[in-house]
Design an enzyme around this catalytic site. Structure first.
Site, PDB file in Angstrom:
ATOM      1  N   LYS A 214      12.980  -2.682 -10.568  1.00 18.32           N
ATOM      2  CA  LYS A 214      11.716  -3.354 -10.294  1.00 18.32           C
ATOM      3  C   LYS A 214      11.942  -4.853 -10.165  1.00 18.32           C
ATOM      4  CE  LYS A 214       8.559  -0.262 -12.771  1.00 18.32           C
ATOM      5  NZ  LYS A 214       7.768   0.142 -11.595  1.00 18.32           N
TER       6      LYS A 214
ATOM      7  N   ARG B  15       7.204  11.269 -13.117  1.00 16.01           N
ATOM      8  CA  ARG B  15       7.025  12.655 -12.679  1.00 16.01           C
ATOM      9  C   ARG B  15       8.226  13.511 -13.056  1.00 16.01           C
ATOM     10  NH1 ARG B  15       6.315  10.596  -6.626  1.00 16.01           N
ATOM     11  NH2 ARG B  15       5.536   8.827  -7.855  1.00 16.01           N
TER      12      ARG B  15
HETATM   13  N1  BES Z   1       5.369   3.133 -14.321  1.00 13.51           N
HETATM   14  C1  BES Z   1       5.292   2.997 -12.924  1.00 13.51           C
HETATM   15  C2  BES Z   1       3.848   2.956 -12.411  1.00 13.51           C
HETATM   16  C3  BES Z   1       3.043   1.744 -12.777  1.00 13.51           C
HETATM   17  C4  BES Z   1       3.002   0.638 -11.964  1.00 13.51           C
HETATM   18  C5  BES Z   1       2.275   1.746 -13.923  1.00 13.51           C
HETATM   19  C6  BES Z   1       2.222  -0.451 -12.302  1.00 13.51           C
HETATM   20  C7  BES Z   1       1.488   0.650 -14.247  1.00 13.51           C
HETATM   21  C8  BES Z   1       1.470  -0.441 -13.446  1.00 13.51           C
HETATM   22  C9  BES Z   1       5.971   4.165 -12.253  1.00 13.51           C
HETATM   23  O1  BES Z   1       7.062   4.666 -12.927  1.00 13.51           O
HETATM   24  C10 BES Z   1       6.472   3.666 -10.933  1.00 13.51           C
HETATM   25  O2  BES Z   1       7.311   2.837 -10.918  1.00 13.51           O
HETATM   26  N2  BES Z   1       5.912   4.203  -9.851  1.00 13.51           N
HETATM   27  C11 BES Z   1       6.272   3.781  -8.554  1.00 13.51           C
HETATM   28  C12 BES Z   1       6.387   5.021  -7.695  1.00 13.51           C
HETATM   29  C13 BES Z   1       7.009   4.772  -6.356  1.00 13.51           C
HETATM   30  C14 BES Z   1       8.461   4.400  -6.515  1.00 13.51           C
HETATM   31  C15 BES Z   1       6.869   6.023  -5.527  1.00 13.51           C
HETATM   32  C16 BES Z   1       5.175   2.855  -8.028  1.00 13.51           C
HETATM   33  O3  BES Z   1       4.013   3.089  -8.321  1.00 13.51           O
HETATM   34  O4  BES Z   1       5.526   1.896  -7.356  1.00 13.51           O
HETATM   35 MN    MN Z   2       8.844   3.657 -12.482  1.00 11.68          MN
END
Ligand code: BES
Ligand code: MN
Ligand code: ZN
Length: 496
Positions: free
Chosen positions: A274, A348
């Site tokens: 990230k 997931r």
């Molecule tokens: N934990 C994150 C989702 C999230 C983002 C929660 C912002 C709270 C605030 C999750 O694990 C994630 O990173 N999801 C990705 C999925 C994508 C790579 C398909 C996302 O939402 O960008």
């Molecule tokens: Mn994530």
């Protein structure tokens, strides 16, 4: 903070909080205090232009004719449309005000409200609840707070004629508040303190409340074939854990209901790292598991007449040399294979094995999972609603209703074949991301493949598990969202 329900006799000294509904009609206690002050309350109301609107507060210092040091008259808005949440908010606001004014103790006169549907005992119990939720603090790591920066208020007494009934209701609500407090603590804790093993240890401590708690480590999960969950944790030095909590308050041998939570104690994204800005928020990526754990505590503490299991998958998503790569193919406990295309779509993967394990072992009536699963749900719904995805209309309806009743509201989004196609993989049974579009839905479609036909609902709480601001009854970053919702779902539909 100590919150108690007392009889209708009001204290003769200290700080007294009176309620008023719109039109500034004084309720019973306010009338009697007004008499004692020789009409002082009514005169102050008139002079201040106080109308009893929601959020309005009249502050009377050293009123004449009574020993009280202060009287607050708190507006609740219109009596007809009054909701318990408005009472909780009003009490919460008064807690903040009392702390700001360095007040140590308050009494609230919880009078019956004519024209309102809310029973007298509920008025008192929900005022108590609002005060309790507002008093939550997470300041254990702030070593330089001066005494006057800490809350002054340590006692709230809610006075009501319906004392016995209100006490019973407060017993239940205070058990729920305990669950909310626990969930908030878990979300607020920093990720160097709360990691899978230390989290599991906190869960184990819940046996003192009558929960049965089991913890599986990596060896045991390997034996079960949980390649999907384990792949997420393999880049972390912290061992992944699966915690199983059970509350058996229902009829013996009846199928349990099941809650499943995403417990990523920190989400760096893994090799699909990230960006740095705001990454600290990802300590809250275990918010789904916190809601499940808090709910299990609430059910135990109020001795709910239901059999419930809570299963939480605890992992840390880190990018070290052993971490999984985009392109890896893992085999889940279900036997289905998954091509990892983005290691940041890890929630997931954790839930896939946790859901499969839950249905396989417990054959539950239904499963509800909670997860801070996608940033896309924040784009769609903001912080106001959590996303609801389900293959079951009845369960969805029950959840939506519980949401309205508690203020932890949901918005249902669609699922279907056309979305499911988006997670096809060239090399494995599925991939762990869809395309750019409908990101929250493709995540839900992925989860649906691991429910094995058991009625199921998925709550994407990425927008509600923590908050950008603060609310009267939710003062900290971690909200504890979901505990009240799930408790209410159980209370209204699944207790014998
Ligand atoms: N934990 C994150 C989702 C999230 C983002 C929660 C912002 C709270 C605030 C999750 O694990 C994630 O990173 N999801 C990705 C999925 C994508 C790579 C398909 C996302 O939402 O960008
Ligand atoms: Mn994530
Ligand atoms: Zn995540």
């Amino acid at each position: 903070m100590n919150v108690t329900i007392s009889g209708s006799t009001l204290p003769k000294s200290g700080v007294l909080i009176l309620l008023a509904v719109e039109g500034a009609k004084l309720l019973a206690s306010a009338k009697s205090v007004d008499d004692a002050t020789g009409g002082g309350v009514a005169a102050a109301i008139k002079a201040a232009g106080f109308k009893g609107k929601s959020g309005q507060v009249l502050d009377m210092v050293a009123p004449q004719g009574v020993g009280l040091s202060r009287i607050f008259v708190v507006g609740l808005g219109g009596a007809k449309s009054l909701k318990v949440q408005a009472l909780e908010t009003a009490a919460g606001n008064m807690v903040a005000r009392a702390n700001a004014q360095r007040i140590k103790q308050v009494a609230i006169a919880a009078d019956p409200i004519a024209d309102s549907d809310i029973a007298d005992a509920d008025i008192a119990a929900h005022l108590a609840m609002g005060a309790m939720l507002a008093a939550y603090r997470f300041d254990g790591y702030q070593t330089k707070l001066k005494p006057d920066q800490k809350p002054s208020l340590s006692k709230v007494a809610v006075h009501t004629k319906a004392m016995a009934a209100a006490k019973r209701k407060w017993d239940v609500l205070s058990a729920i508040a305990q669950g909310v407090y626990l969930a908030r603590d878990l979300v607020n804790e920093p990720p160097n303190i709360l990691y899978p093993a230390s989290y599991a240890k906190r869960c184990r401590a819940l046996t003192s409340h009558g929960l049965k708690v089991e913890v599986l480590g990596e060896k045991q999960m390997e034996k079960l074939g949980m390649g999907s969950l384990l792949g997420v944790g393999q880049g972390s030095v912290r061992e992944s854990q699966l915690v199983i909590m059970r509350w058996d308050g229902g009829a013996p041998k009846t199928k349990p209901i099941a809650f499943v939570g995403k417990g990523v104690t920190f989400d760096t994204g893994g090799i699909s790292l990230k960006p740095g800005a705001g990454m600290e928020d990802m300590k809250g990526d275990m918010g789904g598991s916190a809601a499940v754990t808090g709910t299990m505590l609430a059910l135990a503490a109020r001795k709910a007449r239901v059999n419930a299991v809570g299963v939480i998958g605890l992992v840390e998503n880190m990018p070290d040399a052993g971490a999984q790569r985009p392109g890896d193919i893992v085999t889940s406990m279900s036997g289905q294979t998954i091509e990892i295309q983005n290691t940041d779509a890890e929630g997931r993967l954790v839930l896939a094995d946790a859901l499969w394990y839950t249905q396989d072992r417990f054959k539950p009536k239904f499963m509800i999972d909670l997860a801070t699963l996608t940033g896309a749900i924040l784009v769609a719904l903001g912080e106001e609603h959590a996303g609801l995805f389900s293959d079951n209309d009845k369960l969805s309806e029950q959840l939506l209703e519980a949401g309205k009743a508690t203020g932890e509201t949901l918005w249902r989004l669609p699922m279907g074949e056309a979305y499911d196609k988006l997670i096809k993989s060239k090399f494995a049974d599925m991939r762990n991301i869809g395309g750019r579009n409908a990101g929250s839905i493709t995540a839900a479609q992925f989860l649906a493949r691991f429910t094995n036909g058991v009625p199921w609902a998925h709550l994407d709480i990425a927008g509600t598990a923590w908050q950008s601001g603060s609310k009267p009854t939710s003062p900290s970053w971690g909200t504890g969202w979901g505990v009240r919702l799930l408790d209410r779902l159980v209370a209204d539909n699944f207790e014998r």
